[in-house]
Design a protein around this motif. Structure first.
Motif, mmCIF file in Angstrom:
data_model
loop_
_atom_site.group_PDB
_atom_site.id
_atom_site.type_symbol
_atom_site.label_atom_id
_atom_site.label_comp_id
_atom_site.label_asym_id
_atom_site.label_seq_id
_atom_site.Cartn_x
_atom_site.Cartn_y
_atom_site.Cartn_z
ATOM 1 N N LEU A 8 -6.647 -3.420 -0.881
ATOM 2 C CA LEU A 8 -6.511 -2.046 -1.344
ATOM 3 C C LEU A 8 -5.087 -1.845 -1.847
ATOM 4 C CD1 LEU A 8 -7.714 0.863 -1.572
ATOM 5 C CD2 LEU A 8 -6.749 1.307 0.690
ATOM 6 N N ILE A 9 -4.956 -1.162 -2.971
ATOM 7 C CA ILE A 9 -3.645 -0.794 -3.510
ATOM 8 C C ILE A 9 -3.489 0.714 -3.348
ATOM 9 C CG2 ILE A 9 -2.183 -0.668 -5.562
ATOM 10 C CD1 ILE A 9 -3.699 -3.111 -6.638
ATOM 11 N N LEU A 10 -2.410 1.131 -2.697
ATOM 12 C CA LEU A 10 -2.060 2.549 -2.664
ATOM 13 C C LEU A 10 -0.966 2.741 -3.699
ATOM 14 C CD1 LEU A 10 -1.592 4.856 0.410
ATOM 15 C CD2 LEU A 10 -0.064 4.992 -1.558
ATOM 16 N N SER A 11 -1.341 3.348 -4.817
ATOM 17 C CA SER A 11 -0.408 3.593 -5.916
ATOM 18 C C SER A 11 -0.066 5.074 -5.914
ATOM 19 C CB SER A 11 -1.034 3.194 -7.254
ATOM 20 O OG SER A 11 -0.184 3.536 -8.330
ATOM 21 N N TYR A 12 1.209 5.392 -5.694
ATOM 22 C CA TYR A 12 1.627 6.799 -5.645
ATOM 23 C C TYR A 12 1.188 7.537 -6.906
ATOM 24 C CZ TYR A 12 4.766 10.821 -5.985
ATOM 25 O OH TYR A 12 5.273 12.081 -6.165
#
Length: 425
Positions: free
Chosen positions: A135-139
């Motif tokens: 999972l990527i948490l991209s602001y």
């Protein structure tokens, strides 16, 4: 190297022992069988061969390397998204924003590694693939303008293709993280030194039992008159929670009607009641507002514990953001020695949030040329640090906070490829 010869009973136990130590649902790694399980011509019966074959042909998602201890770092994607939404509710984001889970691999999807980044570029996506991120948490949301197709033509379309090919989810919090008390703007305010802060634009409670925007109350003396009005009101859309109660006024019994409605419905209700002067003059209209959330909202107005010179504030900000340079517009009549007591700030692009705020200093990533001129003319100095430089440093603090919030169930790493696209040369 030939396998170790085992007696028939010992071979069965070895197979079952190997089975019990290898089968863990949710992983995707396969090891070579133990040497003790390799075929030996004198004692390997068809039954035992089938048992070994069953072990080796187990689906990949059900087999893990022999002897590797079960990992504690694992969450189902939907469970993780619920926890992220609890950390900062997407309902706090601005109405124009695109936040939450943006790309979801087909379920079930287990998340062991979560990659944090401020901007999801193709370089960061490649890094996520190489580091086996789930999972990527991209602001910043990589999908903002609607996509009409997903092809290999544009870089944002390619991000979606790559994510789905490698079963990587994408989640973006953006302005929800701006609003929360433990979010980006609170982190940015730490660069000013000791201070107290309040939101420039407070958030309201995202969910509230009250429906509609207005409450209408009126009294009727005649039951027949009331029945006629109520029958017409029921035909108006966006009328909520109508109820009646009885009261005595001026020694006469009256029926009091209360209802909630939308702004659009309010116009129709008022038009209907105005046809009857007795009802109209006994009508009250209340504006319904959701309660404000403490310490939550866009931007911050910070009051320093002790005034500091503008030059000292600049050095504090450069140190906090780890920047060699910032851009400065000096307010009219101000110098580097001018004291700063109040500073208004907004991470990212702060023009719309800061405009009109009375302060000694505006701190943000970027502002339009004309908004800078307006601030300077009003004697307000402006410090610009470039858009993502006022956000990216928050990620290291976020990593520690999220690790605790998720109870160490997920391995959280920070991108090494993420950086502001602009540099001073």
């Amino acid at each position: 190297m030939p396998g170790t010869l085992l007696a028939p009973g010992e071979l069965d136990k070895a197979i079952h022992r190997q089975w019990n130590t290898t089968c863990i649902t949710g992983t995707a790694s396969v090891s070579r069988p133990s040497p003790a399980l390799l075929p030996s011509s004198s004692s390997f019966s068809p039954r035992r061969f089938r048992m070994l074959l069953c072990l080796l042909c187990r689906p990949l998602h059900c087999i893990r390397a022999a002897g590797r201890p079960p990992s504690r770092s694992l969450m189902d994607l939907r469970e993780l998204v619920a926890a992220l939404n609890d950390f900062a509710s997407p309902s706090l984001a601005e109405s124009w924003d695109n936040v939450g889970l943006l790309v979801e691999p087909s379920p079930p999807h287990a998340v062991r590694t979560l990659l944090l980044t401020n901007d999801l570029t193709e370089q960061v996506m490649e890094e996520a693939v190489q580091k086996n991120a789930d999972l990527i948490l991209s602001y910043h949301p990589p999908i903002f303008a609607p996509l009409k197709r997903v092809t290999w033509r544009t870089w944002k379309e390619r991000l979606v293709v790559r994510a789905l090919e490698h079963r990587i989810g994408i989640y973006s919090p953006h302005t929800a993280y701006d609003a929360v008390p433990h979010g980006v703007n609170t982190w940015l305010s730490k660069g000013l030194g000791a201070c107290t802060s309040v939101p420039l634009h407070p958030s309201t409670a995202p969910s509230h039992p009250t429906e509609g925007t207005h409450q209408v109350e009126f009294c009727a003396d005649s039951t027949e008159q009331l029945d006629t009005v109520l029958s017409k009101i029921k035909d108006i859309p966006e009328i909520f929670s109508p109820n009646t109660s009885f009261l005595r006024a001026d020694r006469e019994e009256q029926t009091r009607v209360s209802l909630n409605c939308s702004q659009k419905a309010l116009l129709e209700v008022v038009a209907l009641l105005s046809q009857n002067s007795l009802l109209y003059h006994k009508t009250e209209i209340l504006l319904l507002q959701k309660p404000l959330l403490p310490h939550t909202g866009m931007g911050r107005l910070c009051t320093l514990s002790e005034p500091a010179s503008l030059s000292d504030i600049i050095e504090r900000i450069k140190s906090h953001l780890k920047l060699p340079h910032v851009r400065l517009a000096m307010g009219t009549g101000k110098t580097l020695d001018s004291p700063v007591k109040k500073a208004a700030l907004c991470a990212g692009s702060g023009s719309s949030v800061l405009k009109g705020t009375e302060a000694d200093l505006y701190l943000t990533g970027e502002m339009s040329h004309h908004d800078v001129l307006d601030a300077v003319a009003n004697g307000i100095s402006v410090i610009l640090c470039e858009h993502s430089n006022t956000e990216r440093g928050f990620l290291s603090e976020l990593r520690d906070t999220l690790t605790a919030h998720l109870q160490n169930k997920v391995n959280i790493i920070m991108s090494e490829k993420d950086r502001d696209p602009l540099q001073v040369v």
